[in-house]
Design an enzyme around this catalytic site. Structure first.
Site, short mmCIF file in Angstrom:
data_model
loop_
_atom_site.label_atom_id
_atom_site.label_comp_id
_atom_site.label_asym_id
_atom_site.label_seq_id
_atom_site.Cartn_x
_atom_site.Cartn_y
_atom_site.Cartn_z
N LYS A 54 68.76 58.65 37.39
CA LYS A 54 68.19 57.66 38.33
C LYS A 54 68.17 56.28 37.69
O LYS A 54 68.51 55.28 38.32
CB LYS A 54 66.76 58.10 38.73
CG LYS A 54 66.74 59.31 39.65
CD LYS A 54 65.35 59.89 39.86
CE LYS A 54 65.44 61.19 40.66
NZ LYS A 54 64.18 61.89 40.82
N GLN A 98 58.10 61.83 38.91
CA GLN A 98 59.02 62.97 38.87
C GLN A 98 58.24 64.29 38.93
O GLN A 98 57.27 64.48 38.21
CB GLN A 98 59.88 62.89 37.59
CG GLN A 98 60.96 63.93 37.49
CD GLN A 98 62.08 63.78 38.54
OE1 GLN A 98 62.34 62.68 39.04
NE2 GLN A 98 62.72 64.87 38.88
N ASP A 121 59.94 58.10 47.46
CA ASP A 121 60.22 59.52 47.71
C ASP A 121 59.95 59.91 49.16
O ASP A 121 60.42 60.94 49.63
CB ASP A 121 59.31 60.40 46.83
CG ASP A 121 59.99 60.92 45.58
OD1 ASP A 121 61.20 61.16 45.63
OD2 ASP A 121 59.29 61.09 44.57
N1 GUN Z 1 61.97 66.74 41.42
C1 GUN Z 1 63.04 67.32 42.03
N2 GUN Z 1 63.43 66.61 43.11
C2 GUN Z 1 62.59 65.55 43.19
C3 GUN Z 1 62.51 64.46 44.10
O1 GUN Z 1 63.27 64.31 45.06
N3 GUN Z 1 61.49 63.56 43.83
C4 GUN Z 1 60.64 63.72 42.79
N4 GUN Z 1 59.68 62.80 42.64
N5 GUN Z 1 60.70 64.73 41.94
C5 GUN Z 1 61.68 65.62 42.14
#
Ligand code: GUN
Length: 283
Positions: A54, A98, A121
């Protein structure tokens, strides 16, 4: 006949290129770049990989990126205090915590603490509610990316039967809302669904998001269906999806691979959401 493989990397590259242009325009107009802060707590190896991807994607697109790494022992109060600080920081337009979080932290409380207009998100109840009433504001990245993938590959949604396996807040539920808003007839299946294979066989679009390696086999797929595999499962030293690709590829019309299918789209939509959040805050 073998299914056409939907390449997520190509779709994601197109989407990212659009975001990159708009980020440059944003910088020109406001004199600052959109800013994303990702918070990671603990040492989960998969999470570390996702977070570094990311970060790199942001940098490549011209988005300011900061990663806050907190130790596994971080208390809930400390994490909430970090979010408070980010909520009040004008240079931070998007906040992503996350998941998964360590067991001693209540993830729901943490997600609800993020300012809804910084919730890239799309997990905050305000954004979930908006999605449910048809306002696509900050939409969860994975299902949003899937819809973009279907649209960009001219796969019809309207009037089609869509079957989703998995009812998570991250994928299954928002996926159902997005497909419903595009006039699909949607069924959401889960662990208590009776005669799952028969239900899945009704799907013109079948989305697998259950986290079970190679769970979907050809007896569960309608001939010619579009099969979207959201799973990323480590089996030995291999990554496999929730779909048995080799088995299903002879029956499906379109299919996404793992890796290289849905994964890149999730990151592209995170960039899109960060730009959108910045635009909401700076207008
Ligand atoms: N962990 C796995 N997928 C995601 C996601 O789309 N967002 C977040 N914040 N954590 C994740």
């Amino acid at each position: 006949m073998a299914a056409e493989v939907l390449d997520g990397k190509i779709t994601a590259a197109k989407l990212t290129e659009e975001v990159k242009k708009e980020v440059a325009e944003f910088r020109e107009r406001f004199g600052i770049g959109p800013g994303l802060t990702v918070v990671i707590v603990g040492e989960d190896p998969a999470s570390k990989v996702y977070v570094s991807r990311k970060h790199k994607a942001c940098i490549d697109t011209g988005i300011n990126s900061e990663v806050i790494r907190l130790p596994e022992t971080t208390s809930q109060e400390e994490l909430l205090a970090t979010i408070d600080r980010l909520n009040g920081d004008q240079a931070v337009h998007g906040i992503l915590v996350q998941l998964p979080l360590p067991k001693h932290i209540d993830a729901e409380k943490v997600l609800e603490h993020i300012r809804p207009d910084k919730d890239v998100d799309g997990f905050h109840p305000v954004n979930v509610g908006n999605l449910c009433v048809g306002r696509e504001n900050l939409v969860p990245c994975t299902p949003y990316g899937i819809v973009k993938m279907l649209e960009m590959n001219e796969i019809a949604i309207e009037g089609k039967r869509a079957v989703i396996i998995g009812r998570s807040n991250i994928v299954g539920k928002p996926m159902s809302m997005l497909l419903l808003a595009r006039n699909a007839t949607v069924t959401v299946c889960h662990s208590r669904t009776k005669d799952l294979a028969a239900v899945c066989r009704e799907g013109d679009i079948l989305v697998a998001a259950i986290g079970k390696p190679q769970f979907v086999t050809k007896d569960m797929v309608k001939p010619g269906a579009t099969v979207i595999d959201v799973g990323i499962n480590r089996v030995g030293d291999r990554l496999v999806g929730d779909v048995n690709f080799a088995d299903v590829a002879g029956t499906a019309g379109h299919i996404t691979p793992v890796p290289g299918g849905v994964g890149p789209l999730t990151i592209a939509m995170l960039l899109h959401n960060t730009l959108k959040a910045a635009a909401l805050q700076c207008k």
